[in-house]
Design a protein around this motif. Structure first.
Motif, short mmCIF file in Angstrom:
data_model
loop_
_atom_site.label_atom_id
_atom_site.label_comp_id
_atom_site.label_asym_id
_atom_site.label_seq_id
_atom_site.Cartn_x
_atom_site.Cartn_y
_atom_site.Cartn_z
N UNK A 122 55.59 55.09 44.43
CA UNK A 122 54.20 54.72 44.68
C UNK A 122 53.86 54.97 46.15
N UNK A 123 52.70 55.57 46.36
CA UNK A 123 52.32 56.02 47.70
C UNK A 123 51.58 54.95 48.50
N UNK A 124 50.86 54.07 47.80
CA UNK A 124 49.99 53.12 48.48
C UNK A 124 50.26 51.70 47.95
N UNK A 125 50.17 50.74 48.87
CA UNK A 125 50.47 49.35 48.54
C UNK A 125 49.43 48.42 49.14
N UNK A 126 49.18 47.33 48.43
CA UNK A 126 48.38 46.26 48.98
C UNK A 126 49.25 45.32 49.80
N UNK A 127 48.63 44.28 50.35
CA UNK A 127 49.34 43.36 51.22
C UNK A 127 50.07 42.26 50.46
N UNK A 128 49.76 42.12 49.18
CA UNK A 128 50.43 41.13 48.35
C UNK A 128 49.65 39.84 48.24
N UNK A 129 49.84 39.14 47.13
CA UNK A 129 49.22 37.84 46.92
C UNK A 129 50.25 36.91 46.28
N UNK A 130 50.33 35.70 46.80
CA UNK A 130 51.37 34.76 46.36
C UNK A 130 50.97 34.10 45.05
N UNK A 131 51.91 34.08 44.11
CA UNK A 131 51.75 33.34 42.86
C UNK A 131 52.88 32.33 42.78
N UNK A 132 52.53 31.06 42.66
CA UNK A 132 53.52 30.00 42.56
C UNK A 132 53.28 29.22 41.28
N UNK A 133 54.32 29.13 40.45
CA UNK A 133 54.22 28.41 39.18
C UNK A 133 55.12 27.18 39.25
N UNK A 134 54.52 26.03 39.14
CA UNK A 134 55.30 24.78 39.23
C UNK A 134 55.74 24.33 37.84
N UNK A 135 56.88 23.69 37.79
CA UNK A 135 57.43 23.24 36.49
C UNK A 135 56.95 21.84 36.13
N UNK A 169 57.18 33.07 39.69
CA UNK A 169 56.83 32.82 41.09
C UNK A 169 57.30 33.98 41.97
N UNK A 170 56.39 34.56 42.72
CA UNK A 170 56.70 35.71 43.57
C UNK A 170 55.44 36.11 44.33
N UNK A 171 55.63 37.03 45.27
CA UNK A 171 54.49 37.74 45.85
C UNK A 171 54.23 38.95 44.96
N UNK A 172 53.00 39.09 44.52
CA UNK A 172 52.62 40.19 43.63
C UNK A 172 51.90 41.26 44.43
N UNK A 173 52.32 42.50 44.21
CA UNK A 173 51.77 43.64 44.93
C UNK A 173 51.14 44.63 43.96
#
Length: 123
Positions: free
Chosen positions: A110-123, A90-94
């Motif tokens: 790294x010179x360039x980055x995206x805005x990120x996308x949230x990944x949540x893994x429930x147990x 679980x994290x924000x992935x960039x």
């Protein structure tokens, strides 16, 4: 200049799968080394996987055998296929790009980055 846009994040149960996509625009995509990083709350941003210009692939130990990075140069897109997901994933992935030959595990290279996308893994 390179613009990066991630997609594909979401909520998934432990053991499930997600595929993240990162679409790039701007200069020649094939001339960039691409990386995926992630940042969990209260933690530093960490390297997940990288794909070099030569095709060299690198993964952090915790995702080896579960995650796969791939580049589709014709589509200007890099993917991260994530299988057997765990709550600790679980994290924000960039998505990130660097105009250099080798894969680096350091975010500062790294010179360039995206805005990120949230990944949540429930147990």
């Amino acid at each position: 200049q390179v613009q990066l846009v991630e997609s594909g994040g979401g909520l998934v149960q432990a053991g499930g799968s997600l595929r993240l996509s990162c679409a790039a625009s701007g200069r020649t995509f094939s001339m960039y080394t691409m990386g995926w990083f992630r940042q969990a709350p209260g933690k530093e941003r960490e390297f997940v996987a990288g794909s070099g210009i030569s095709g060299y692939l690198d993964y952090t130990d915790s995702v080896k055998g579960r995650f796969t990075i791939s580049k589709a140069n014709a589509k200007n897109t890099v993917y991260l296929q994530m299988n057997s997901l765990k709550p600790e994933d679980t994290a924000v992935y960039y998505c990130a790009a660097r105009a250099d030959y080798g894969v680096s595990r350091s975010a500062v290279n790294y010179n360039y980055w995206g805005q990120g996308t949230q990944v949540t893994v429930s147990s």
